[in-house]
Design an enzyme around this catalytic site. Structure first.
Site, mmCIF file in Angstrom:
data_model
loop_
_atom_site.group_PDB
_atom_site.id
_atom_site.type_symbol
_atom_site.label_atom_id
_atom_site.label_comp_id
_atom_site.label_asym_id
_atom_site.label_seq_id
_atom_site.Cartn_x
_atom_site.Cartn_y
_atom_site.Cartn_z
ATOM 1 N N SER A 185 9.818 100.263 41.201
ATOM 2 C CA SER A 185 10.224 101.444 40.444
ATOM 3 C C SER A 185 10.245 101.113 38.963
ATOM 4 O O SER A 185 10.568 99.983 38.572
ATOM 5 C CB SER A 185 11.630 101.878 40.879
ATOM 6 O OG SER A 185 12.116 102.899 40.038
ATOM 7 N N TYR A 237 20.505 100.623 42.446
ATOM 8 C CA TYR A 237 19.084 100.866 42.716
ATOM 9 C C TYR A 237 18.192 100.131 41.713
ATOM 10 O O TYR A 237 17.308 99.371 42.124
ATOM 11 C CB TYR A 237 18.778 102.365 42.734
ATOM 12 C CG TYR A 237 17.323 102.658 42.989
ATOM 13 C CD1 TYR A 237 16.795 102.610 44.277
ATOM 14 C CD2 TYR A 237 16.462 102.943 41.936
ATOM 15 C CE1 TYR A 237 15.455 102.854 44.511
ATOM 16 C CE2 TYR A 237 15.116 103.196 42.164
ATOM 17 C CZ TYR A 237 14.622 103.152 43.446
ATOM 18 O OH TYR A 237 13.289 103.386 43.679
#
Length: 140
Positions: free
Chosen positions: A100, A113
């Protein structure tokens, strides 16, 4: 899978659909075993696991949330790669890991995250170096 079969002209034997939770070691093992069983080899592993929780900041993240995110985003990816590497070495295959952009960014609302994806990014750099040395015959 139905769409894949339709687009392929009805060649259902070209596809394998499995479901399971990659946090479960038996599911990771099954993914590799069933793939090798059906196709005779493993050419590529795409590790695309990820969960997030917007409430995973420093003041409100629980240990349960921490474990869920790290177990899915980091641990499962590591051990799925471990399961696949012997077959990929045999076929001279490849590993693709989806991470990501948040692994490079600071997020004030969610720490876990982005932290997990940064860990995955670094894991892949280390694995690339390790697997390259293994390929060249060096001792690990």
């Amino acid at each position: 899978m139905t769409l894949c079969v339709q687009v392929s002209g009805g060649q259902a034997d070209r596809f394998l659909a499995l479901s399971g939770d990659v946090v479960d070691p038996s599911a990771r093992k099954t993914i590799v075993e069933k793939t090798v069983e059906k196709f005779g080899r493993l050419d590529v592993l795409v590790a695309n696991a990820g969960v997030a929780d917007p409430q995973s900041g420093i003041l409100n993240a629980s240990e349960e949330t921490f474990d869920k995110i790290m177990n899915t985003n980091v641990k499962a990816v590591f051990f799925q790669i471990q399961e696949a590497v012997p077959h990929l070495a045999e076929s001279k295959g490849n590993i693709i890991v989806v991470s990501s952009m948040l692994s490079f960014m600071a997020c004030s609302s969610s720490i876990l995250y982005p932290m997990s994806k940064a860990a995955v990014d670094h894991m892949i750099r280390c694995l690339a170096s390790t697997l390259d040395r293994k390929k060249s015959g060096s001792t690990l």
